[in-house]
Scaffold this motif. Structure first.
Motif, PDB file in Angstrom:
ATOM      1  N   UNK A  54      38.734  26.932  37.261  1.00  0.00           N
ATOM      2  CA  UNK A  54      39.455  27.735  38.236  1.00  0.00           C
ATOM      3  C   UNK A  54      39.690  29.129  37.673  1.00  0.00           C
ATOM      4  N   UNK A  55      39.911  30.071  38.578  1.00  0.00           N
ATOM      5  CA  UNK A  55      40.108  31.462  38.185  1.00  0.00           C
ATOM      6  C   UNK A  55      41.418  31.966  38.776  1.00  0.00           C
ATOM      7  N   UNK A  56      42.233  32.584  37.953  1.00  0.00           N
ATOM      8  CA  UNK A  56      43.504  33.138  38.405  1.00  0.00           C
ATOM      9  C   UNK A  56      43.236  34.306  39.353  1.00  0.00           C
ATOM     10  N   UNK A  57      43.952  34.344  40.458  1.00  0.00           N
ATOM     11  CA  UNK A  57      43.732  35.396  41.444  1.00  0.00           C
ATOM     12  C   UNK A  57      44.308  36.731  41.003  1.00  0.00           C
ATOM     13  N   UNK A  58      45.206  36.728  40.028  1.00  0.00           N
ATOM     14  CA  UNK A  58      45.848  37.969  39.595  1.00  0.00           C
ATOM     15  C   UNK A  58      45.135  38.588  38.395  1.00  0.00           C
TER      16      UNK A  58
END
Length: 66
Positions: free
Chosen positions: A3-7
């Motif tokens: 997963x990739x952090x949106x921030x």
């Protein structure tokens, strides 16, 4: 699951069987935030609430259900 952090765009791995992984797979509107970004936002929000000028506007109907 990766997963990739949106921030901060940090890539992390989470277990496939977790509730968060299931939410991300089944509902694309859900986004992932890393622990550091989540804690930073929580801290800043609590600071704003402590000032007394922060108002959370909610519909009265939804407040009764909570």
């Amino acid at each position: 699951m990766r997963v990739k952090c949106v921030i901060c765009d940090k890539v992390e791995s989470i277990e496939d069987e977790t509730l968060m992984a299931k939410r991300l797979r089944n509902r694309p509107i859900h986004t992932y935030m890393c622990k550091e970004c989540y804690e930073r936002i929580e801290l800043n929000t609590n600071k704003r609430i402590a000032t007394g000028s922060f108002h959370l506007y909610r519909d009265k109907k939804t407040d009764d259900n909570w």
